[in-house]
Scaffold this motif. Structure first.
Motif, PDB file in Angstrom:
ATOM      1  N   SER A  50       5.371   5.843   5.692  1.00  0.00           N
ATOM      2  CA  SER A  50       5.790   4.505   5.577  1.00  0.00           C
ATOM      3  C   SER A  50       4.851   3.492   6.038  1.00  0.00           C
ATOM      4  O   SER A  50       3.917   3.945   6.623  1.00  0.00           O
ATOM      5  N   PRO A  51       4.896   2.253   5.593  1.00  0.00           N
ATOM      6  CA  PRO A  51       3.856   1.063   5.625  1.00  0.00           C
ATOM      7  C   PRO A  51       3.636   1.210   7.309  1.00  0.00           C
ATOM      8  O   PRO A  51       2.391   1.165   7.839  1.00  0.00           O
ATOM      9  N   GLY A  52       4.576   1.117   8.023  1.00  0.00           N
ATOM     10  CA  GLY A  52       4.619   1.315   9.738  1.00  0.00           C
ATOM     11  C   GLY A  52       3.544   2.276  10.359  1.00  0.00           C
ATOM     12  O   GLY A  52       2.738   2.007  10.811  1.00  0.00           O
ATOM     13  N   SER A  53       3.817   3.396   9.633  1.00  0.00           N
ATOM     14  CA  SER A  53       3.096   4.563  10.329  1.00  0.00           C
ATOM     15  C   SER A  53       1.439   4.397   9.917  1.00  0.00           C
ATOM     16  O   SER A  53       0.715   4.760  10.543  1.00  0.00           O
ATOM     17  N   ILE A  54       1.282   3.712   8.526  1.00  0.00           N
ATOM     18  CA  ILE A  54      -0.012   3.474   8.061  1.00  0.00           C
ATOM     19  C   ILE A  54      -0.538   2.448   8.979  1.00  0.00           C
ATOM     20  O   ILE A  54      -1.869   2.811   9.473  1.00  0.00           O
ATOM     21  N   VAL A  55       0.216   1.500   9.510  1.00  0.00           N
ATOM     22  CA  VAL A  55      -0.420   0.344  10.267  1.00  0.00           C
ATOM     23  C   VAL A  55      -0.591   0.943  11.630  1.00  0.00           C
ATOM     24  O   VAL A  55      -1.995   1.016  12.241  1.00  0.00           O
ATOM     25  N   GLN A  56       0.061   1.945  12.178  1.00  0.00           N
ATOM     26  CA  GLN A  56      -0.051   2.659  13.427  1.00  0.00           C
ATOM     27  C   GLN A  56      -1.418   3.377  13.289  1.00  0.00           C
ATOM     28  O   GLN A  56      -2.037   3.365  13.995  1.00  0.00           O
ATOM     29  N   LEU A 234      -4.115   6.925   3.964  1.00  0.00           N
ATOM     30  CA  LEU A 234      -3.696   5.676   3.351  1.00  0.00           C
ATOM     31  C   LEU A 234      -4.106   4.448   4.109  1.00  0.00           C
ATOM     32  O   LEU A 234      -4.707   3.721   3.607  1.00  0.00           O
ATOM     33  N   ALA A 235      -4.577   4.820   5.444  1.00  0.00           N
ATOM     34  CA  ALA A 235      -5.323   3.957   6.375  1.00  0.00           C
ATOM     35  C   ALA A 235      -6.801   3.780   5.886  1.00  0.00           C
ATOM     36  O   ALA A 235      -7.189   2.779   5.679  1.00  0.00           O
ATOM     37  N   GLY A 236      -7.250   5.113   5.372  1.00  0.00           N
ATOM     38  CA  GLY A 236      -8.548   5.036   4.850  1.00  0.00           C
ATOM     39  C   GLY A 236      -8.585   3.956   3.575  1.00  0.00           C
ATOM     40  O   GLY A 236      -9.389   3.354   3.298  1.00  0.00           O
ATOM     41  N   VAL A 237      -7.623   4.476   2.533  1.00  0.00           N
ATOM     42  CA  VAL A 237      -7.523   3.565   1.402  1.00  0.00           C
ATOM     43  C   VAL A 237      -7.237   1.972   1.841  1.00  0.00           C
ATOM     44  O   VAL A 237      -8.039   1.204   1.195  1.00  0.00           O
ATOM     45  N   VAL A 238      -6.524   1.654   2.825  1.00  0.00           N
ATOM     46  CA  VAL A 238      -6.425   0.309   3.415  1.00  0.00           C
ATOM     47  C   VAL A 238      -7.970  -0.210   3.853  1.00  0.00           C
ATOM     48  O   VAL A 238      -8.005  -1.347   3.116  1.00  0.00           O
ATOM     49  N   MET A 239      -8.460   0.767   4.379  1.00  0.00           N
ATOM     50  CA  MET A 239      -9.985   0.118   4.602  1.00  0.00           C
ATOM     51  C   MET A 239     -10.828  -0.304   3.450  1.00  0.00           C
ATOM     52  O   MET A 239     -11.296  -1.138   3.464  1.00  0.00           O
ATOM     53  N   LEU A 240     -10.780   0.645   2.345  1.00  0.00           N
ATOM     54  CA  LEU A 240     -11.309   0.478   1.193  1.00  0.00           C
ATOM     55  C   LEU A 240     -10.829  -0.825   0.460  1.00  0.00           C
ATOM     56  O   LEU A 240     -11.851  -1.575   0.319  1.00  0.00           O
ATOM     57  N   SER A 241      -9.631  -1.110   0.463  1.00  0.00           N
ATOM     58  CA  SER A 241      -9.039  -2.186  -0.177  1.00  0.00           C
ATOM     59  C   SER A 241      -9.669  -3.479   0.508  1.00  0.00           C
ATOM     60  O   SER A 241     -10.059  -4.580  -0.035  1.00  0.00           O
ATOM     61  N   VAL A 242      -9.621  -3.475   1.985  1.00  0.00           N
ATOM     62  CA  VAL A 242     -10.085  -4.809   2.529  1.00  0.00           C
ATOM     63  C   VAL A 242     -11.465  -4.803   2.659  1.00  0.00           C
ATOM     64  O   VAL A 242     -11.967  -5.949   2.416  1.00  0.00           O
ATOM     65  N   LEU A 243     -12.356  -3.764   2.657  1.00  0.00           N
ATOM     66  CA  LEU A 243     -13.834  -3.718   2.175  1.00  0.00           C
ATOM     67  C   LEU A 243     -13.920  -4.311   0.858  1.00  0.00           C
ATOM     68  O   LEU A 243     -14.872  -5.070   0.608  1.00  0.00           O
TER      69      LEU A 243
END
Lengths: 262, 256
Positions: A50-56, A234-243
């Motif tokens: 879930s998005p919540g666990s990715i944020v966590q 997916l947290a890694g993917v978010v990192m990439l997206s932010v980068l």
């Protein structure tokens, strides 16, 4: 003519009207739907957390310092690879754009080598340069080099010839024609090329790190995938997206500043 | 300063653009170059200004450039040729920067030409912020800043609307009357040629040759008067008679 009538309006539609709230609403709705789907068990959290666990997971990565270790390595490789490829591409593109002999020699070479997927050269680069940093930096540099060269000479080709003739008609030395007319005239095209090469650099960075690296966002995503830690993945993917977003924003600001005359 | 064109020919590959052009531009006169489309007017102007190399013949200058002239043969371009990334002031400065002028000579020249062309208030504006007429004024200011001996103008008003054209034509006339700069003026517009020129050189259809040289025996200042209109109308008919048939053929050639 006995009676008069209003001329009917026929010019409506086919106009883009800004709807700022719609994008945010769609985004929020999609995330909410995702969260609900996982919570209600419609989607297994092993395959899509879930998005919540990715944020966590993201917060844990930040607080443990793991995030900075991976991002630091990735940024280092990207900065080196992109800078080397860009400087080389600018030099070759400028030479092709300005000198006929360089064009005659360089253009067929660039055309022949540009379509090769640069990640396919990584095993060869590892053989030549070893498994360390050099092969990864070289892969990124190669991937950036050709599009930069193409963007640069295309931008120079696009500088209106009458501006160059104008400079010559006032007896401007050739160096001044290049510095004061050709280079600023080509700048919008070169900066557009930077936007493309930043994306290419990021893609090659992740690919190269997945093939042989201990640290780096690509390596982190691969390790998380191997351990079935999909929230970390997916947290890694978010990192990439932010980068990617940060690089894009930086380039937009650079463009606005350098091309403020537009 | 005078300009002498001797036996100039020019080819673009197999196409002969100009053939055996002989003419002189006298000190202080304005020579208009007219002719059907594709007759080589702009090519001839480029050769006169040294930015095109003739495949035959030569162009020479006679006499001395005025004191302080930095670029004796100076161009004014049809599409203004302004650098969009430079301000009005920066565009004028471009023509001066490489001359390393003493003290504040560059600033003084820029201020002088901007004042003469009515651009002082717009010195910090970028070209995109200006109208077509104002942009061409920047082109004129840039040309005047180098104190030219001969002005070479390639259809300088053709990109402008009729009202702006009329206003700038008046400015050109004032400039001619005040400074008597030798000028070559390429145009399609017979009225412009008749208002501004001392002589009109009519070129033939490709390959361009000098078909006729027509003198306008009337001061420019008198040409706007009602009394001059009948004479100018006769000259207009004569010039149109010289180019009409060839212009029709050229137009069909261009369309084809």
């Amino acid at each position: 003519m006995s009676d008069t009538r209003d001329v009917p309006f026929r010019g409506g539609g086919f106009v883009v009207v800004p709807k700022r709230g719609a994008a945010v609403a769609a985004f929020v709705l999609l995330i909410a739907l995702w969260e609900v789907s996982v919570r209600f068990g419609w989607i297994s959290p092993i395959f899509l957390p879930s998005p919540g666990s990715i944020v966590q997971a993201f917060v844990e990565l930040v607080s443990s310092g793991t995030l900075w270790k991976h991002i630091g390595q990735s940024l280092h490789r990207l900065a080196f690879g992109w800078s080397i490829g860009t400087l080389g591409g600018l030099a070759l593109g400028f030479a092709i754009g300005v000198w006929s002999l360089s064009r005659a020699v360089g253009l067929p070479l660039v055309s022949a080598l540009f379509p090769i997927p640069k990640i396919a050269l990584l095993p060869l680069l590892i053989l030549w340069l070893g498994i360390g940093e050099s092969s990864k930096v070289a892969t990124i540099a190669l991937g950036v080099f050709f599009p930069t060269a193409i963007a640069t000479f295309s931008a120079i080709d696009g500088v209106p010839r009458n501006l160059i003739r104008m400079g010559q008609s006032f007896n401007l030395p050739a160096a001044d024609v290049l510095r004061k007319i050709v280079l600023p005239g080509a700048l919008p095209g070169i900066l557009a090329g930077f936007r493309i090469t930043a994306s290419i650099g990021l893609i090659l960075l992740v690919s190269a790190e997945m093939i042989g690296a201990e640290y780096g966002i690509g390596a982190f995503i691969l390790q998380a995938g191997n351990l079935m830690q999909t929230d970390q993945l997916l947290a890694g993917v978010v990192m990439l997206s932010v980068l990617g977003l940060l690089i894009g924003t930086g380039l937009t600001r650079l463009e606005r500043w350098l091309l403020r005359w537009r | 300063m005078e300009l002498v064109v001797e036996g100039v020919s020019h080819r673009y590959g197999e196409v002969v653009a100009l053939e055996g052009i002989d003419l002189e531009v006298r000190e202080g006169e304005t020579l208009a170059l007219i002719g059907p489309s594709g007759c080589g007017k702009s090519t001839l102007l480029g050769i006169m200004g040294g930015i095109l190399q003739a495949t035959g013949g030569r162009v020479r200058v006679r006499g001395e450039a005025p004191v302080g002239s930095l670029n004796p043969q100076t161009y004014i371009f049809q599409d203004f040729a302004l650098l969009p990334w430079r301000t009005v002031e920066g565009n004028v400065a471009l023509a001066l920067e490489h001359h390393r002028l003493q003290g504040d000579e560059m600033e003084r020249r820029i201020a002088d030409v901007l004042q003469r062309t009515g651009l002082s208030e717009f010195r910090h504006a970028f070209p995109k912020q200006l109208s077509g007429g104002m942009r061409q004024r920047v082109g004129i200011a840039r040309a005047l800043a180098v104190r030219p001996a001969i002005l070479l103008m390639d259809e300088p008003l053709s990109a402008l609307d009729a009202q702006t054209r009329e206003l700038l034509m008046e400015d050109f006339l004032a400039l001619w009357l005040r400074e008597r700069i030798t000028a070559v003026y390429v145009t399609h517009n017979l009225q412009e040629a008749l208002r501004l020129a001392d002589r009109v050189c009519v070129l033939s259809r490709r390959p361009g040759r000098v078909r006729e040289m027509v003198s306008i025996d009337m001061l420019q200042a008198e040409r706007a008067t009602p009394a001059a209109q009948a004479h100018l109308a006769r000259l207009h008919d004569r010039l149109w008679g010289l180019i009409k048939a060839e212009a029709q053929v050229a137009e069909r050639e261009v369309v084809a």
